[in-house]
Write an enzyme that holds these catalytic residues in place. Structure first.
Site, PDB file in Angstrom:
ATOM      1  CB  CYS A 137      40.919  50.558  48.387  1.00  0.00           C
ATOM      2  SG  CYS A 137      39.795  49.226  48.790  1.00  0.00           S
ATOM      3  CB  CYS A 140      38.150  49.431  45.997  1.00  0.00           C
ATOM      4  SG  CYS A 140      38.079  49.772  47.720  1.00  0.00           S
ATOM      5  CG  ASP A 141      40.435  50.738  43.002  1.00  0.00           C
ATOM      6  OD1 ASP A 141      39.236  50.726  42.668  1.00  0.00           O
ATOM      7  OD2 ASP A 141      40.956  51.667  43.643  1.00  0.00           O
TER       8      ASP A 141
END
Ligand code: NAP
Length: 311
Positions: A137, A140-141
């Site tokens: 992701c 997200c990261d």
């Protein structure tokens, strides 16, 4: 045992759209959201292709869309339980039994919209380095890779869309693809090819991911030339497709050989009174717009079936 008329399993675009329609039909649905409210779109940075929401100055994000849909369904009477379904008994219903870690529910009708999850590469080092350089992701990261060099695996829309997003943080994004042709649509291909931070390695797979606490390199294998070599990388983002989250439905609903729930044109599953919508039953389109449409269709069919039952 909590009695419900309609339980919706999953809170992605399909589940939340179904919830809006079921709620507007005054059926007061309970949505079991799962661990990720909004499903995969809650991890999506920019949504450019959802009809009617276009704004080039401020492209809507996945979480923004989830929030609107969630509020919209709640406004008409949908309720939410932030629980993950562990077990169901559908084949002996109605009524249908749905268990979570916290509760047991009994429902007169069910919509299954538990979505899909990212596939893993299955190479040495992948599991070991999840959260320490390996990710599924970008939204997200990506932030953790500011000023770093990352590898992206895959050649589909997800790989390209996420690569473009990752260039906001990383100094270099190298897409490793197993063929010499991308699967992604032309618009994304053009954007990726035009981006100076994005580089491509063709006909190549990752054989292992290595590091010392954190990822520091990948071992590559060129499938055409046979060459094997090491490449330095701070992160590895894997976007090679998805599998349906249907494990809890095994033995309950008919599925295809890949675990996708089989539905007919009315979103009916093999069990009367149980409908399915979104990526748990759709290996083909996997768009927010198509999942929304399937959720709406499932809700409309369920409502008709339930009112016929109740005379
Ligand atoms: P996808 O289209 O199935 O693409 C998966 C990619 O990963 C393919 O290029 C595939 O290679 C590669 N791959 C699969 N298994 C692999 C393995 N074991 N090792 C290395 N590479 C592997 O998946 P997706 O990109 O997640 O997209 C799924 C669906 O969502 C598509 O319908 C897509 O259009 C849609 N989507 C749309 C958007 C958008 O419209 N903005 C954004 C994201 C996703 P091959 O090409 O060789 O098979």
């Amino acid at each position: 045992m909590q009695k419900e008329r309609v339980v919706i399993i999953g809170s992605g675009p399909a589940g939340l759209s179904a919830a809006i329609y079921i709620a507007r039909a005054t059926l007061n649905p309970l949505v079991l959201t799962g661990t990720q409210l909004g499903g995969q779109i809650s991890l999506t940075s920019e949504v450019e292709n959802y009809p009617g929401l276009f704004n080039p100055e401020a492209t809507p994000t996945g979480p923004e869309m989830v929030e609107i849909m969630q509020k919209q369904a709640a406004h008409f009477g949908a309720r939410y339980a932030y629980e993950d379904v562990t077990e169901v008994n559908l084949k002996d219903g109605p009524p249908f039994t749905i268990k979570t870690h916290a509760n047991t529910y009994q429902a007169d009708a069910v919509i299954v919209s538990a979505g899909a999850s990212p596939k893993h590469l299955g190479v040495p080092g992948e599991t070991e380095f999840v959260g320490r350089g390996v990710s599924y992701c970008g939204t997200c990261d990506g932030f953790f890779f500011r000023g770093k060099e990352v590898v992206v695996v895959g050649g589909g829309d997800s790989a390209l869309e996420e690569s473009i997003f990752l260039t906001k943080f990383a100094t270099k994004v190298t897409i490793v693809h197993r063929r010499d042709e991308l699967r992604a649509g032309a618009a994304l291909q053009n954007r990726a090819f035009a981006n100076e931070k994005i580089h491509f390695i063709w006909d190549t797979v990752i054989e292992s991911i290595e590091g010392d606490g954190l990822v520091n390199c990948v071992q590559l294998h060129n499938l055409k030339t046979g060459e094997r070599y090491e490449m330095a990388a701070d992160g590895v983002f894997v976007f090679i497709g998805h599998y349906p989250n249907s494990q809890f439905l095994i033995g309950q609903l008919a599925m295809d050989e890949h675990g996708y729930v089989i539905t007919d044109e009315f979103m009916r599953t093999s069990v009367t009174g149980v409908y399915a919508a979104g990526e748990i039953q759709d290996p083909h389109y996997r768009q927010i717009a198509t999942s929304v449409g399937q959720g709406v269709a499932a809700a409309m069919q369920l409502e008709r079936w339930l009112s016929a039952q109740e005379g």
